[in-house]
Write an enzyme that holds these catalytic residues in place. Structure first.
Site, mmCIF file in Angstrom:
data_model
loop_
_atom_site.group_PDB
_atom_site.id
_atom_site.type_symbol
_atom_site.label_atom_id
_atom_site.label_comp_id
_atom_site.label_asym_id
_atom_site.label_seq_id
_atom_site.Cartn_x
_atom_site.Cartn_y
_atom_site.Cartn_z
ATOM 1 C CB CYS A 115 -0.956 0.180 1.276
ATOM 2 S SG CYS A 115 -2.046 -1.232 1.132
ATOM 3 C CG HIS A 252 -3.101 3.921 1.622
ATOM 4 N ND1 HIS A 252 -3.426 3.212 0.593
ATOM 5 C CD2 HIS A 252 -3.220 2.839 2.613
ATOM 6 C CE1 HIS A 252 -3.950 1.982 0.578
ATOM 7 N NE2 HIS A 252 -3.682 1.736 1.655
ATOM 8 C CG ASN A 282 -6.235 -0.569 0.856
ATOM 9 O OD1 ASN A 282 -5.786 -0.176 -0.028
ATOM 10 N ND2 ASN A 282 -5.855 -0.991 2.140
#
Ligand code: ACO
Length: 325
Positions: A115, A252, A282
């Protein structure tokens, strides 16, 4: 003294057409829209169609960013793709993009930091530019996280989605201070001891299969707020600015509660935090450039403003980038 600065001259984004809502997911696992929205802020995620590859998403985001920048493939010296879900174990997604763009010189490679991948890729590209080894660099974050989901595990499958975002960086001149336009600094961190909090239980040299994402959600959550806050502080300190001087935070997009928790910890006005998590969940390395492209396209981010990008992911890895737009 004159220094080289990496300036972002174009942003691009792409989300696959197929949308999976919370209500759709409730038909597959024991969950519901209220739980998902309250715990994560996610309303829907986009899922790549059968046969739609990470490089397909990356290509769309890349061409969008290059259109925005007004450049063709002949201008590119380097392509760096951040992905944890490549089309094939090798070669890199970046070389697939290089071929599809018709770029026949320079270099292309992938970076793997899950990520945090986009922040790591941006940092690599920034260092190439600062060193004078590249003038124009395409940086992409692209993922098909849906391919790593155990669709029977409600604690993970509700969180992730597919997508891609990209930026074009170009070398410009600066004076070396924080008034320069471009990337002012990047801060990267990792702690490999925290592997077990977030990993995929497969790979070429272990099971010989792709595997599925496994996560200790609560622990990841705690580390995310602490580590991301520390990375933001590190970027601000190095640039000699107060966190309150930063105009936009582009985090993020993992979970709205992580965004809120980090903002609370640092006393950041929530109105300065760009959030697109509701629309795509996500998307790992794609989420920072997706959110960035949104806030640039809708006119929130304006020339001269200070923009802070940050992320945390498997590894654990985390980092930040401070940019004068
Ligand atoms: N639907 C309904 N109930 C669920 C679901 C679901 N999808 N998932 C879990 N539950 C249940 C659990 O089983 C548990 O039930 P129990 O109390 O009967 O045992 C209850 O909900 C609470 O579970 P917790 O795991 O304690 O819930 P929490 O508030 O921690 O939220 C979540 C879980 C959303 C995963 C949270 O921990 C989180 O967001 N963690 C961060 C994870 C993350 O973002 N990872 C992405 C990669 S890292 C990064 O990007 C930063």
């Amino acid at each position: 003294m004159s220094v080289l600065r990496s300036q972002i001259i174009g942003c691009g984004a792409f989300l696959p057409r197929n949308v999976l809502t919370n209500t759709d997911l409730a038909k597959r696992v024991d969950t519901n829209d209220e739980w998902i929205v309250a715990r994560t802020g996610i309303h829907r995620r986009h899922i790549a169609a059968e046969g739609e590859k990470t490089s397909d998403l990356a290509f769309e985001a890349a061409t969008d960013a290059m259109r925005h920048a007004g450049i063709g493939a002949d201008a590119l010296d380097l392509i760096v793709v951040a992905t944890t879900t490549p089309d094939e174990t090798f070669p890199a997604v970046a070389t697939a993009i290089q071929a599809r763009l018709g770029m026949t010189r320079g270099a292309a490679f992938d970076v793997q930091a899950v990520c945090s991948g986009f922040i790591f890729a941006l940092s690599v590209a920034d260092n190439f530019i600062r060193a004078g080894q590249a003038k124009t660099v395409l940086v992409i974050g692209a993922e098909t996280m849906s391919r790593l989901m155990d669709w029977s595990d409600r604690t993970t499958c509700v969180l992730f989605g597919d997508g891609a975002g990209a930026v074009v960086l170009r070398a410009g001149e600066g004076k070396g201070g924080n008034a320069d336009r471009g990337v002012l600094n990047t801060k990267l961190f990792s702690d490999g001891r925290l592997h077990d909090l977030l990993y995929v239980d497969g790979g070429p040299s272990t099971t010989g299969t792709t595997g599925y994402l496994r996560m200790q959600g609560r622990e990841v959550f705690k580390h995310a707020v602490t580590n991301i806050a520390a990375a933001i502080q590190a970027s601000a300190d190095e640039a000699g600015i107060a966190i309150s001087e930063i105009d936009w935070f582009v985090p993020h997009q993992a979970n709205q509660r992580i965004l809120d928790g980090t903002a609370r910890k640092l006393g950041i006005d929530p109105a300065k935090v760009v959030s697109t998590v509701a629309d795509h969940g996500n998307t790992s390395a794609a989420s920072v450039p997706l959110a960035l492209a949104t806030a640039v396209a809708d006119g929130r981010i304006k020339p001269g403003q200070l923009v802070l990008l940050e992320a945390m992911g498997g590894g654990l890895t985390w980092g930040s980038a401070l940019i004068r737009w």
